[in-house]
Design an enzyme around this catalytic site. Structure first.
Site, PDB file in Angstrom:
ATOM      1  N   GLU A 281       0.781  -1.236   0.000  1.00  0.00           N
ATOM      2  CA  GLU A 281       0.000   0.000   0.000  1.00  0.00           C
ATOM      3  C   GLU A 281       0.813   1.286   0.000  1.00  0.00           C
ATOM      4  O   GLU A 281       0.354   2.289   0.542  1.00  0.00           O
ATOM      5  CB  GLU A 281      -0.911  -0.003   1.227  1.00  0.00           C
ATOM      6  CG  GLU A 281      -0.182   0.112   2.567  1.00  0.00           C
ATOM      7  CD  GLU A 281       0.119  -1.206   3.263  1.00  0.00           C
ATOM      8  OE1 GLU A 281       0.326  -1.195   4.478  1.00  0.00           O
ATOM      9  OE2 GLU A 281       0.142  -2.250   2.585  1.00  0.00           O
ATOM     10  N   GLU A 315      -5.824  -2.461  -0.500  1.00  0.00           N
ATOM     11  CA  GLU A 315      -4.677  -1.535  -0.527  1.00  0.00           C
ATOM     12  C   GLU A 315      -5.133  -0.079  -0.410  1.00  0.00           C
ATOM     13  O   GLU A 315      -4.466   0.741   0.204  1.00  0.00           O
ATOM     14  CB  GLU A 315      -3.860  -1.724  -1.812  1.00  0.00           C
ATOM     15  CG  GLU A 315      -3.290  -3.133  -1.993  1.00  0.00           C
ATOM     16  CD  GLU A 315      -2.567  -3.683  -0.780  1.00  0.00           C
ATOM     17  OE1 GLU A 315      -1.893  -2.908  -0.071  1.00  0.00           O
ATOM     18  OE2 GLU A 315      -2.668  -4.896  -0.516  1.00  0.00           O
TER      19      GLU A 315
END
Length: 878
Positions: A281, A315
Site C-alpha cells: 500500500e 490496498e
C-alpha cells in the site's frame, strides 16, 4: 543521559532506535544503474535533537557508507561536524555515527552519501526482470514494509518516526520514473534525466516508493479530481481497466466511509513482474503482483476478477487506515491488516452485491480459526522485539482473525455506530501514530459499550473458545472452553458476544457470555420447543469468532434444518465448519460429519458447497492413511454426492449465469477430477486437446481451465508424461501471469510422486519466478506429500539461501503441515533442530504441531468401530 558515558556498544542489540533524535524531513536523491544492478544516493535529513548526545543512531543495511561521506550541520551555525567514527552494525542493521563534540540541541542537517546494490530478494531496492520487444530488461522497484527502507537509504526505519520526503531520481531518459507524489519537473541531462517529485505529507519510511522502468498506463479521475492511473508492462494496459474502475469507486466510497478525503493529489497502481507478497500500500503508489491487478476479459477467470477487486480495495483502505493513521509499532500490525481485509469486503459487497462476498468472507475466518487452534499460534497483538520477527506475523492471525474480530465487533456495536466512531478515530490520529487501545477508546466513546474489556480478551490472548450447548429443564446450558485442534483443553477464557435464534430468524437474542458457564432461560422460546421442527442456532450468521458444539439432539435437529433449507447460507457454512473442526480434534465422530455432508445435497450457495467439497477432500486425504481399505467407498459416496451438481452446471457457460456459477463450475470439476471421476477426466482431456491446438477455442474458457489441467495431470505418470509436457508448452507460450499461475497450481496435482518431484524441480528452474513457487507448492497432491518433504530436505540449503520472508515460511508450512504420521513429525523435528533461524521458528513449530494433529485424527478414525459399515451404508444411500 550523561553524554560522556555514551559508547557505540550500548546501542547494539536493541529492539528499537533511541528517541533522543528524530527525523523531520528527508531530501533523498537516488541514481539507479539498471544494467549494473547498483545504485548511488545521498540523503540530507533534518534531524531534531532533543537530548544532549555525541552519537546518532539510525538504520542502514547492505549500504556502503564511507566515514568521509557523513557530516552534520547544526541549524543557524556555520559549523560542520565531522564524525570521529561511523560504525556499521550489520547484525542490528544500524549505523552508529559518533562525534567528538556534543551535538547542539534543536534542528540540524545530517548528510550521508551511500551506495547499494539492486538485489534479487524482492525487498529493499531491488530489480525485477521483464521483457520489452523480446529483450530482457531490468526495472528498479522498492518494497520497504516492514523494515527494508534501510536497504535503500539510511533512515529512522520505524513507523513512529514519521517525516516528510522530498525525492529526486536520476534515471535513463527513456524510462518512466514514479514515486509517492506527482512529478514537479524533469531536466534532461544527456542519456539521463533528473526527475523532481513534489514533497510528501508526513509519513512513515515503510511507505516510501520508487519505481523505474518502461510502462504503459490507463487513467481516470474521481469526482473530486484525484488522478488515478494503472501502470502495466508495455502492451498490457488494457488489462488495467477493471482495476482502474474499482479504484475510482473505492476512493469515493472510502472518502465517505472514513469521512476524510483521500489525502494525496494522485493514486498510481502498478503491476510488478517480481513481487513477494500480493500487493503493497505505498502512499500514492501501490505496487501489485500482476495476478492481483491485471484482468484480461478473454483469459482471466471469475476468481481472478474477484481477487483484483478485493486486493485493490484492501490496498486503498490502507491509504487511510495505515498510511494517514499509522500503527505506533509492529505489535499493532494486525490493526492495519485486519482492518483493511475487513473493509475490502465491505467495498466489494458495495460494488458487486451479487458476489455474496460476506458469505465468502467466512473462508477468511476459517483460515484464521485453523491457525489459531494451534498451541503454537500467537495473540493478535504480538510483542515484536526484533526486526527478524516481523515477517512471520504477516499471517492468518493478523489478517484473517484480525478481520473476523473487527467484523464481530462491528456486528455487535451496529454498523452506524461503528462507522461514526471510526471516522472520529481517523480524524483524531491523522498524520500521526496510534495503538490498538486508541481505536477501542474511540469505539467505546461512540457506542457506550465496554469495547476495551470485550476486545482485550480477543487481541491479548491467543486462541478462541468453543461454546458447548445443552438443553436442560427448559434452560440452555452454555460452557466455554478454549478450542484446540489437538483435542487438548486450553485455559483461555473470553468475553463472548453470543447471538442465537430459535426455529426462525425472527426470534433473536444477544448477550455477552462473561463466565466459564452460564445458563440462558429460554422462557420466550418455550412454545417453539414443543414443535417437531424445533432447532437452535448460536452465533447467527457466523459473525462471532468462536465455535459451537451442540449435543447429539441439537445436532440432529440442525441437520434437519439444513435439509429443510431453514438456515441462512452463512449458518449452513458454520454448522459444517464447526463439525469438521470438532471431528478433527476428536470431539465428534467422523460418522457424524459424513451424515452431515449428506444433508447438503440440495445446496445452492457457492461458498457453502465449496466448503463441503473442501471438507470432503480433506477427509479423503486422512482416510488414505487411516483406512485405505475404505477409500473407494468414501470416494464413491462423494462422487455420487457431487455428480448431480456437476450435471446441472456442466462445462459450458449458460445464458443468465453469474459470477458465483463460474466460481462453482471450476471448484466442482476440479474436485471430481481429484476424486478420479472418469467421465470428468475424459471430458477434460478431450477439451484440453482442442485447446492445445487452438488457444482461442470456446471449449475451454478460463473458469474451467484449472479443472482441465488438474484432470489432465491425473492421467500422467512417470512413463507417460505427455500431459505434463503439453502443460509446460502452454506455460512457456503465455505471457499472462494468471495463466502461468493456473498451470503451476496444477503440475503438482499428479498422483505419481515421481512426477511431483519433477514439477518441484521445475519450480526451482529459471523459468519460474521465485514469487510463483508458492502456487506449485500449494497444489501438491495427497500422494505427493511425502515426496515433497523428501525433496525439501534435499534442497533445503539452496532454498533457504534463495528465498526469504514469507516465501521461505511458505516452503516450510506447505510441505510439512500435510504430513500425517508421528514418524514424519519426528523426522521434521529432527531435521529442523539444527536449521531453525528466528525468521522461520514460529512456522516450523506450527507446521510440526499440524502433523501431530493429523496423526491424532488418523488414530481416532481408526478407532471408530462402525466406520466400515457406515461407509457401506452411505455409499449405497446416495
Amino acid at each position: 543521559m550523561e553524554t560522556a558515558e555514551q559508547s557505540a556498544e550500548q546501542f547494539k542489540g536493541q529492539a528499537r532506535l533511541p528517541q533522543f533524535a528524530a527525523p523531520r524531513r528527508y531530501d533523498l536523491r537516488l541514481t539507479p544503474d539498471l544494467d549494473a544492478c547498483a545504485f548511488a544516493g545521498s540523503v540530507e535529513v533534518s534531524v531534531e535533537v532533543t537530548a544532549p548526545t555525541r552519537i546518532l543512531v539510525l538504520n542502514a543495511a547492505e549500504l556502503e557508507v564511507a566515514p568521509g561521506d557523513v557530516h552534520y550541520k547544526p541549524q543557524g551555525s556555520d559549523q560542520v561536524l565531522h564524525p570521529a567514527e561511523v560504525t556499521n552494525v550489520p547484525k542490528d542493521e544500524i549505523l552508529i555515527i559518533r562525534f567528538d563534540e556534543v551535538i547542539p540541541l534543536g534542528e540540524g542537517a545530517l548528510a550521508i552519501a551511500f551506495k547499494g546494490i539492486l538485489n534479487d530478494k524482492m525487498h529493499g531496492f531491488y530489480r525485477s526482470v521483464y521483457e520489452l520487444n523480446g529483450e530482457k530488461r531490468n526495472m528498479a522497484v522498492t518494497q520497504f514494509e516492514p523494515a527494508d527502507a534501510r536497504r535503500c537509504f539510511p533512515c529512522w526505519d520505524e513507523p513512529s518516526f514519521k517525516a516528510v520526503f522530498k525525492i529526486t531520481l536520476e534515471v535513463p531518459s527513456e524510462t518512466v520514473a514514479l514515486s509517492n507524489m506527482p512529478v514537479v519537473e524533469e531536466k534532461a541531462n544527456g542519456p539521463t534525466k533528473v526527475v523532481y517529485f513534489q514533497e510528501t505529507p508526513i509519513m512513515s519510511t515503510y511507505l516510501v516508493a520508487v519505481i523505474v522502468g518502461m510502462f504503459d498506463y490507463v487513467e481516470a479521475f474521481t469526482t473530486d479530481g484525484t488522478k488515478v492511473r494503472v501502470y502495466t508492462q508495455v502492451g498490457k494496459s488494457d488489462q488495467g481497466k477493471f482495476a482502474l474502475e474499482v479504484a475510482v469507486k473505492t476512493l469515493i466510497l472510502f472518502k465517505e466511509y472514513f469521512a476524510v478525503p483521500y489525502p494525496l493529489p494522485k493514486m498510481d497502481m502498478i503491476a510488478i513482474p517480481d513481487f513477494a507478497s500480493g500487493a503493497m500500500e505505498n502512499y500514492g503508489l501501490v505496487t501489485y503482483r500482476e495476478t492481483a491487478l491485471l484482468f484480461d476479459e478473454k483469459h482471466s477467470a471469475a476468481a481472478n476478477k474477484q481477487r483484483v477487486a478485493v486486493v485493490v480495495a484492501h490496498e486503498l483502505a490502507h491509504q487511510w487506515f495505515g498510511n494517514l493513521v499509522t500503527m505506533e509499532w509492529w505489535t499493532h500490525l494486525w490493526l492495519n491488516e485486519g482492518f483493511a481485509t475487513w473493509v475490502s469486503y465491505l467495498a466489494a459487497d458495495n460494488f458487486f452485491p451479487e458476489w455474496n462476498v460476506w458469505t465468502q468472507f467466512l473462508e477468511e475466518s476459517t483460515t484464521g480459526f485453523k491457525l489459531d487452534a494451534l498451541e503454537g499460534s500467537h495473540p493478535i497483538e504480538v510483542d515484536v522485539n526484533h526486526v527478524d520477527e516481523i515477517d512471520e506475523i504477516f499471517d492468518a492471525i493478523s489478517y484473517r482473525k484480525g478481520a473476523a474480530v473487527i467484523r464481530m465487533l462491528q456486528s455487535y456495536l451496529g454498523a452506524d455506530t461503528f462507522q461514526k466512531s471510526l471516522a472520529a478515530y481517523i480524524k483524531r490520529f491523522a498524520y500521526s501514530n496510534a495503538k490498538t487501545e486508541d481505536l477501542w477508546a474511540a469505539l467505546e466513546e461512540g457506542s457506550g459499550e465496554p469495547v476495551k474489556t470485550l476486545m482485550h480478551s480477543w487481541t491479548k490472548q491467543q486462541g478462541y473458545p468453543v461454546v458447548n450447548v445443552k438443553l436442560k429443564d427448559g434452560k440452555l446450558e452454555m460452557e466455554q472452553t478454549q478450542f484446540l485442534s489437538s483435542g487438548a483443553e486450553g485455559v483461555g477464557q473470553w468475553v463472548v458476544p453470543i447471538t442465537l435464534c430459535c426455529c426462525s430468524y425472527s426470534r433473536q437474542e444477544k448477550f455477552l457470555l462473561h463466565g466459564k458457564q452460564e445458563d440462558f432461560n429460554l422462557s420466550g422460546l418455550v412454545e417453539c420447543q414443543k414443535k417437531d421442527d424445533f432447532w437452535i442456532k448460536l452465533n447467527i450468521n457466523q459473525t462471532g469468532f468462536y465455535r459451537v458444539s451442540y449435543d447429539e439432539e441439537f445436532a440432529s435437529r440442525l441437520r434437519y434444518a439444513i435439509e429443510a433449507s431453514k438456515l441462512s447460507s452463512a449458518d449452513r457454512y458454520g454448522v459444517l465448519d464447526d463439525t469438521y473442526a470438532l471431528c478433527m480434534a476428536g470431539k465428534q465422530k467422523l460418522v457424524t460429519l459424513l451424515h452431515l455432508i449428506a444433508a447438503y445435497k440440495d445446496e445452492t450457495e457457492y461458498t457453502v458447497l465449496a466448503h463441503v467439497i473442501h471438507t470432503s477432500l480433506s477427509i479423503v486425504e486422512m482416510m488414505a492413511v487411516a483406512a485405505p481399505e475404505g477409500l473407494d467407498k468414501l470416494k464413491k459416496f462423494l462422487v455420487d454426492f457431487l455428480e448431480p451438481f456437476a450435471q446441472r452446471i456442466g462445462w459450458d457457460v449458460k445464458s443468465g449465469e453469474g459470477h458465483l456459477d463460474a466460481l462453482l463450475r471450476g471448484t466442482l470439476l476440479t474436485a471430481l477430477a481429484e476424486l478420479g471421476h472418469e467421465a470428468t477426466i475424459n471430458e477434460a482431456v478431450r477439451r484440453f486437446n482442442v485447446f492445445l491446438e487452438d488457444r482461442e477455442t470456446p471449449l475451454l474458457p478460463p473458469d474451467v481451465r484449472k479443472a482441465a489441467y488438474v484432470a489432465l495431470m491425473q492421467t500422467v505418470n512417470k512413463s507417460n508424461k505427455a500431459g505434463y509436457e503439453s502443460l509446460l508448452k502452454i506455460y512457456r507460450e503465455t505471457d499472462l501471469s494468471q495463466e502461468k499461475v493456473r498451470i503451476l497450481g496444477s503440475l503438482g496435482s499428479c498422483p505419481d510422486p515421481d512426477v511431483v518431484r519433477d514439477a518441484l524441480d521445475f519450480m526451482l528452474s529459471p523459468e519460474v519466478r521465485n514469487q510463483d513457487s508458492i502456487f506449485l507448492l500449494r497444489g501438491v497432491s495427497a500422494a505427493g506429500h511425502e515426496a515433497a518433504w523428501a525433496w525439501l530436505k534435499e534442497k533445503w540449503d539452496y532454498i533457504s539461501d534463495t528465498f526469504s520472508g514469507t516465501l521461505l515460511t511458505y516452503f516450510v508450512s506447505t510441505t510439512v503441515s500435510p504430513l500425517r504420521t508421528d514418524e514424519m513429525g519426528d523426522d521434521a523435528e529432527e531435521f529442523f533442530k539444527s536449521r531453525t533461524k528466528a525468521n522461520i521458528a514460529r512456522t516450523v513449530k506450527q507446521s510440526i504441531e499440524r502433523v501431530r494433529i493429523n496423526a491424532k485424527w488418523v488414530e481416532s478414525t481408526r478407532a471408530e468401530a462402525n466406520l466400515g459399515s457406515v461407509l457401506k451404508e452411505i455409499a449405497h444411500k446416495q
